[in-house]
Design an enzyme around this catalytic site. Structure first.
Site, mmCIF file in Angstrom:
data_model
loop_
_atom_site.group_PDB
_atom_site.id
_atom_site.type_symbol
_atom_site.label_atom_id
_atom_site.label_comp_id
_atom_site.label_asym_id
_atom_site.label_seq_id
_atom_site.Cartn_x
_atom_site.Cartn_y
_atom_site.Cartn_z
ATOM 1 N N SER A 100 33.807 45.514 30.846
ATOM 2 C CA SER A 100 34.677 44.438 31.339
ATOM 3 C C SER A 100 33.890 43.341 32.043
ATOM 4 C CB SER A 100 35.707 45.004 32.322
ATOM 5 O OG SER A 100 36.383 46.100 31.756
ATOM 6 N N GLU A 126 35.089 55.650 42.403
ATOM 7 C CA GLU A 126 34.586 54.538 43.221
ATOM 8 C C GLU A 126 34.043 55.019 44.567
ATOM 9 O OE1 GLU A 126 37.620 54.669 41.790
ATOM 10 O OE2 GLU A 126 37.443 53.191 40.185
ATOM 11 N N PHE A 149 39.555 48.149 43.848
ATOM 12 C CA PHE A 149 38.877 49.451 43.921
ATOM 13 C C PHE A 149 37.553 49.343 44.672
ATOM 14 C CE2 PHE A 149 41.027 49.229 39.629
ATOM 15 C CZ PHE A 149 42.256 49.587 40.152
ATOM 16 N N ARG A 198 35.777 36.802 36.816
ATOM 17 C CA ARG A 198 34.958 37.065 35.618
ATOM 18 C C ARG A 198 34.947 35.897 34.639
ATOM 19 N NH1 ARG A 198 37.091 41.990 32.570
ATOM 20 N NH2 ARG A 198 39.072 41.624 33.619
#
Lengths: 280, 321
Positions: B43, B64, B89, B173
């Site tokens: 991702s 995580e 997260f 992103r």
């Protein structure tokens, strides 16, 4: 150290930890006492360390994830000369270098800050990974509580350590079968921990956690294989060797009187005298 | 030193592509740099990096908490870990691990939280962190950064490699709007002023910077001269820049893709209350959860648009004594 010397060292660790906690008359006695023999085995020869140079690059590392048992670790460090022995009486007092829970920034010889259960698992694995990546020959030792194994993070780490083949990680579980509110089997049963870690791909042993020689032998055995992480489950008794804590139901954190301390200290003195006589 | 683009336009590259480029640069430079992720390497566009550097890339799997603790432990042995996962997260899921294993232990970890706020888009409210900067801001010693475009991202990543401490870097992103000219550099802890103005100062961060510049244009049409400043370091906040803006323009607006609670708006309010008081209007998410939708829809629904910022500026100006 000989077996007798290690046993005496373990009794001295108990004495010193109790002395430190006796000033305020309270502390995490149960778990500190149950892991005293492990501290003796580690600082009595199994773990490379230099009291004059705690940050020595060639040392082995220790993460006490059951961070509330700092007093047992501090006692071992004081007796080995990491800091003056009399400093043990400052435990939990304002400005001390010896707080209830382990703090890498305060105490000479403490490699990791811990206290929120489960977290020392991951930091120890990170330390072991760092040494593996940098091709250091240091071993990373880790101490977990059995109640602590109720934390999910322990099992995240159990998976990951195997995936990363952390062969120089040697972990212990202080399997005293108790947690703050009672027996682990009655609160949230952690079951057969040796089997569980074996199922997670670890090399796993289970031994008498009050037998200093058995602990050192188990460490030597673990070092024979380096393709997976090692777990040594220590069958122990919470409060072991402390007259006012051993056999007491609520012995996780205890308030105690000067008289109780003196009795416990005297009992440990007698134990040491007996061991010394046997040795001669 | 930084310079700004004359006209706002979408960048040629996605932020994640630049992230991957800079990580490649950093691992080439320094053997101590390692990259951790929790099963969203694909991702963030780091799959090629992972294949090229399998010994430097640690895909922890979907865990995580263990990732943050392991990163902290690695840094204790001298490594320089960069750990990435989605913003919620990277912060709220691992609050205690960031607090104790990394920050309390005074270790050296860079945490990259991607898809901040509305940029989580169709992943919706569960994945839409409006609280991440606020959570990280209240942990002692943690530096909180939100780059506005890829030029700033590249510079901040390079800088943090050689700094010590715990850093939270908020990273969209996708393609940003280009604010800065290539090669610009920034001072962590210092605001980057983008536009002069005498009537009101808009302090903005992240994707709200471009909207604030548009808001300033809208305000100009109404004869209001708005200064715009990019407060990309949410902690430590640039107190001097905030106090100076209060003195010189007498009205302030904050604009952020984050809750108005505990983020940029709160940080600026704290400074104003303790230095130079002036009217403040906070543009941000008004104590509510996110939802699914494209970014433009979400900006409108949550009142984060250039028009919302301009309206807030007018309210602030109107409140001047």
């Amino acid at each position: 150290m000989t077996t007798k010397e290690l046993q005496i060292f373990a009794a001295q660790i108990r004495k010193t930890a109790l002395k430190g906690l006796s000033v305020l008359g309270a502390g995490h006695i149960g778990g500190s006492m149950s892991m005293a023999d492990l501290m003796a085995a580690l600082y009595g020869g199994a773990m490379r360390h230099d009291p004059k140079n705690p940050a020595w690059e060639g040392r082995d590392w220790l993460v006490v994830s059951k961070g509330h048992c700092g007093p047992a670790l501090y006692a071992a460090l004081a007796l080995r000369g990491f800091f003056p022995e009399e400093e043990i009486t400052t435990i939990n007092q304002p400005g001390t270098r010896l707080p209830s829970h382990c703090d890498r920034n305060l105490t000479p010889g403490v490699d990791m800050s811990t206290g929120s259960l489960g977290q020392g698992m991951s930091t120890a694995l990170g330390v072991a990974w760092g040494h593996q990546y940098q091709k250091h020959d240091s071993y990373t030792f880790l101490v977990l509580g059995d109640g602590e194994c109720e934390e999910g993070q322990v099992w995240e780490g159990a998976l990951w350590a195997h995936q990363q083949k952390l062969g120089r990680l040697i972990a212990f579980i202080d399997r005293n079968e108790k947690q703050l509110d009672g027996y682990t089997r009655d609160v949230c049963d952690v079951g057969d921990l040796r089997q569980k870690f074996e199922d997670f791909g670890w090399d796993a042993q289970e031994i008498d956690g009050h037998d200093v020689t058995a602990i050192q032998d188990a460490i030597a055995k673990a070092k024979q294989t380096e393709d997976r992480p090692h777990m040594i489950v220590l069958k122990t008794e919470k409060g072991k060797g402390c007259t006012f804590a051993e056999g007491v139901f609520y012995n996780h954190h205890i308030k105690f009187s000067t008289e109780q301390y003196q009795q416990a200290d005297a009992a440990l003195d007698r134990q040491i005298e007996t061991l010394q006589r046997e040795e001669v | 030193m930084y310079q700004t683009e004359k006209v706002l336009a979408e960048e040629a590259k996605e932020m994640r592509a630049v992230f991957a480029e800079i990580m490649e640069e950093l691992v080439q430079q320094d053997r101590r740099v390692v990259y951790l992720d929790a099963d969203i390497i694909n991702s963030i566009g780091m799959t090629a990096f992972w294949k090229k550097h399998p010994d430097r890339t640690i895909n922890c799997g979907i865990q995580e908490a263990n990732m943050i603790g392991a990163a902290a432990g690695m840094s204790a042995t001298g490594l320089i870990p960069f750990a990435h996962t989605f913003g919620p997260f990277a912060t709220r899921r691992v609050m205690d691990q960031v607090f104790l294993s990394a920050a309390y232990a005074k270790l050296n970890v860079r945490i990259i939280g991607s898809d901040p706020g509305v940029t989580a888009s169709t992943n919706g409210g569960t994945h839409m962190p409006f609280e991440d900067m606020g959570m990280m801001r209240c942990i002692p010693g943690v530096t909180v950064l939100e780059p506005a475009d890829s030029v700033m991202l590249a510079d901040l990543l390079r800088q943090t490699k050689d700094l010590y401490g715990v850093f939270y870097i908020r990273l969209s992103r996708k393609k940003a709007e280009k604010i800065y000219t290539d090669g610009s550099t920034f001072s962590i802890g210092k605001a980057a002023k983008l536009r002069e103005g005498s009537d009101v100062t808009i302090f903005a961060t992240g994707i709200s910077v471009a909207d604030s510049l548009r808001a300033a244009e809208l305000l100009e049409q109404d004869g209001i001269h708005a200064a715009v400043s990019n407060l990309f370091t949410i902690k430590p906040i640039d107190q001097d820049a905030v106090a100076e803006a209060a003195r010189s323009t007498g009205a302030i607006v904050t604009a952020e893709n984050h809750s108005i609670l505990n983020g940029l708006g709160s940080a600026v309010a704290e400074v104003l209350a303790e230095t130079v008081c002036c009217p403040l209007e906070r543009v941000g998410v008004q104590d509510r959860f996110g939802e699914v939708g494209d970014v433009n829809y979400l900006k409108k629904a949550l009142h984060l648009t250039a028009e919302d910022i301009a309206a807030a500026a007018k309210r602030a100006v109107a409140r001047k004594g």
